[in-house]
Motif scaffolding. Structure first.
Motif, mmCIF file in Angstrom:
data_model
loop_
_atom_site.group_PDB
_atom_site.id
_atom_site.type_symbol
_atom_site.label_atom_id
_atom_site.label_comp_id
_atom_site.label_asym_id
_atom_site.label_seq_id
_atom_site.Cartn_x
_atom_site.Cartn_y
_atom_site.Cartn_z
ATOM 1 N N ALA A 172 0.565 -37.019 6.632
ATOM 2 C CA ALA A 172 -0.029 -35.936 7.339
ATOM 3 C C ALA A 172 -1.069 -34.983 6.179
ATOM 4 N N ILE A 173 0.278 -35.007 5.388
ATOM 5 C CA ILE A 173 -0.269 -33.975 4.567
ATOM 6 C C ILE A 173 -0.805 -34.547 3.355
ATOM 7 N N ALA A 194 -4.526 -35.441 4.842
ATOM 8 C CA ALA A 194 -5.075 -33.881 4.884
ATOM 9 C C ALA A 194 -5.724 -33.565 3.983
ATOM 10 N N ALA A 210 -7.944 -36.382 3.184
ATOM 11 C CA ALA A 210 -10.367 -36.224 3.536
ATOM 12 C C ALA A 210 -10.569 -34.713 2.843
ATOM 13 N N GLY A 211 -9.792 -33.718 2.607
ATOM 14 C CA GLY A 211 -10.176 -32.869 1.531
ATOM 15 C C GLY A 211 -10.659 -32.801 0.491
#
Length: 189
Positions: free
Chosen positions: A26-27, A30, A33-34
């Motif tokens: 997930a990190i 994320a 995605a960031g």
């Protein structure tokens, strides 16, 4: 039974690793995605900046086009003014010439020759006159040829004026070109 481990710590450890994997996943997702969003924003900012530069340049080009048109109209007006000034200067320069022309006509005209009309068209002068003798006409032509203010005197028409059978005079038309000896002197200097 010594080989069977009934303690739930392995199960808990598997769940903890799975939770850790999901958390890391997930990190990473994320962060990806960031990073994608940041890259997209960076590209959008560059596009917006380039569009702003293009708009600025287009505005400046339009301003310059307007100035170029103004400069062209000013140049055209300048050329027209220069042409007018040249015409005025040539007219001012030709002003004393007409005085010399008339003076030379008076000096070149022998006794017995009377002008009917005098037409000036540029440098060409058309003279209609009467003479009491044919010799006066030839003297007039000779005098015009000898003058520095005239060139190419040419007799176009000559008619005799008769009173019955007697010739009392001659009508004639001649053409002569006006010369400017002052201009030739200036060019020689």
């Amino acid at each position: 039974m010594a080989n069977i481990d009934l303690r739930p710590w392995r199960e808990e450890r598997r769940k903890a690793r799975q939770n850790q994997f999901v958390t890391i996943l997930a990190i990473v997702a994320a962060l990806a995605a960031g990073a994608g969003w940041a890259w997209n924003q960076s590209v959008q900012n560059q596009i917006n900046f380039q569009n702003a530069r293009n708009t600025y340049l287009e505005d400046k080009i339009k301003d310059l086009d307007v100035r170029i048109k103004e400069i062209q109209t000013l140049r055209q007006q300048r050329e027209e003014l220069i042409d007018r000034m040249n015409v005025i200067a040539s007219l001012q320069g030709d002003r004393p010439i007409i005085v010399h022309i008339f003076e030379e006509l008076v000096n070149a005209t022998p006794e017995g020759v009377f002008f009917s009309s005098l037409i000036v068209n540029g440098t060409s002068i058309q003279i209609s006159a009467q003479a009491d003798k044919a010799l006066s006409v030839s003297d007039f032509l000779r005098n015009l040829d000898n003058s520095v203010w005239f060139d190419n005197a040419f007799l176009e028409v000559m008619e005799s004026i008769k009173d019955g059978q007697e010739v009392v005079g001659h009508k004639f038309n001649l053409r002569v070109t006006r010369a400017n000896p002052l201009k030739n002197e200036e060019e020689d200097s």
